[in-house]
Design a protein around this motif. Structure first.
Motif, short mmCIF file in Angstrom:
data_model
loop_
_atom_site.label_atom_id
_atom_site.label_comp_id
_atom_site.label_asym_id
_atom_site.label_seq_id
_atom_site.Cartn_x
_atom_site.Cartn_y
_atom_site.Cartn_z
N VAL A 101 44.34 51.95 5.14
CA VAL A 101 44.37 50.82 4.20
C VAL A 101 44.03 49.53 4.94
O VAL A 101 43.20 48.74 4.49
CB VAL A 101 45.74 50.70 3.51
N GLN A 102 44.66 49.31 6.09
CA GLN A 102 44.37 48.10 6.87
C GLN A 102 42.90 48.03 7.24
O GLN A 102 42.27 46.98 7.10
CB GLN A 102 45.20 48.09 8.15
N ARG A 103 42.37 49.14 7.71
CA ARG A 103 40.97 49.17 8.14
C ARG A 103 40.04 48.86 6.97
O ARG A 103 39.13 48.06 7.09
CB ARG A 103 40.66 50.55 8.74
N TRP A 104 40.27 49.49 5.81
CA TRP A 104 39.41 49.29 4.65
C TRP A 104 39.47 47.83 4.18
O TRP A 104 38.44 47.20 3.94
CB TRP A 104 39.80 50.24 3.52
N VAL A 105 40.69 47.29 4.04
CA VAL A 105 40.83 45.91 3.58
C VAL A 105 40.21 44.94 4.59
O VAL A 105 39.49 44.02 4.21
CB VAL A 105 42.31 45.57 3.30
N TYR A 106 40.45 45.17 5.86
CA TYR A 106 39.88 44.31 6.90
C TYR A 106 38.35 44.31 6.80
O TYR A 106 37.72 43.25 6.81
CB TYR A 106 40.33 44.78 8.28
N GLN A 107 37.75 45.49 6.66
CA GLN A 107 36.29 45.59 6.56
C GLN A 107 35.76 44.88 5.31
O GLN A 107 34.74 44.19 5.37
CB GLN A 107 35.85 47.05 6.58
N GLN A 108 36.47 45.05 4.19
CA GLN A 108 36.02 44.39 2.95
C GLN A 108 36.09 42.88 3.09
O GLN A 108 35.18 42.16 2.66
CB GLN A 108 36.89 44.85 1.76
N TRP A 109 37.15 42.36 3.69
CA TRP A 109 37.30 40.92 3.85
C TRP A 109 36.24 40.38 4.81
O TRP A 109 35.69 39.32 4.59
CB TRP A 109 38.71 40.60 4.36
N ARG A 110 35.97 41.12 5.87
CA ARG A 110 34.92 40.70 6.81
C ARG A 110 33.57 40.71 6.12
O ARG A 110 32.75 39.82 6.35
CB ARG A 110 34.90 41.62 8.04
N HIS A 111 33.34 41.69 5.25
CA HIS A 111 32.09 41.77 4.50
C HIS A 111 31.92 40.52 3.61
O HIS A 111 30.80 40.08 3.37
CB HIS A 111 32.06 43.04 3.66
N MET A 112 33.02 39.96 3.14
CA MET A 112 32.97 38.75 2.32
C MET A 112 32.84 37.50 3.20
O MET A 112 32.90 36.39 2.69
CB MET A 112 34.24 38.65 1.46
N ARG A 113 32.68 37.70 4.51
CA ARG A 113 32.51 36.61 5.47
C ARG A 113 33.69 35.64 5.46
O ARG A 113 33.53 34.42 5.43
CB ARG A 113 31.20 35.87 5.23
#
Length: 117
Positions: free
Chosen positions: A4-16
């Protein structure tokens, strides 16, 4: 780092949103998922918790939906800000606001809004 942490972190990074905001979002997600698993049927074997992210112009919204009350429980306990519940205190500290909505079936969605940089 959990899935969950990894997925959310990646999504937030994708949103810059930057590393700091991505870490905050991942921490909030873990706190909300942990809360759902601890207090609802989502914590039982074979059950699910749904995590969604929605971006607005100034805020991003992180939502966690559980599968309703555990068998024999009329209503799951709603999150409270108590010193022994550091996860919800973290959500309260990091987010602009948080709340919840429920369905007639008893499912609860906890929502947290985080500022966009």
């Amino acid at each position: 780092m959990t899935a969950v942490q990894r997925w959310v972190y990646q999504q937030w990074r994708h949103m810059r949103c930057g590393d700091a905001r991505a870490c905050d979002a991942a921490s909030v997600a873990v706190a909300l998922v942990s809360n759902a698993h601890r207090h609802t049927a989502s914590g039982l074997p074979g059950r699910e918790t749904t995590v969604t992210i929605r971006r607005g112009p100034f805020l991003a919204y992180l939502s966690v939906t559980d599968q309703g009350p555990r068998p024999g429980v009329v209503h799951p306990s709603l999150p409270e800000l108590r010193p022994d519940r550091s996860g919800m205190l973290l959500v309260d500290h990091v987010s602009v606001f948080w709340d919840w909505v429920s369905t007639p079936a008893g499912e609860i969605t906890l929502r947290a809004a985080l500022e966009m940089p």
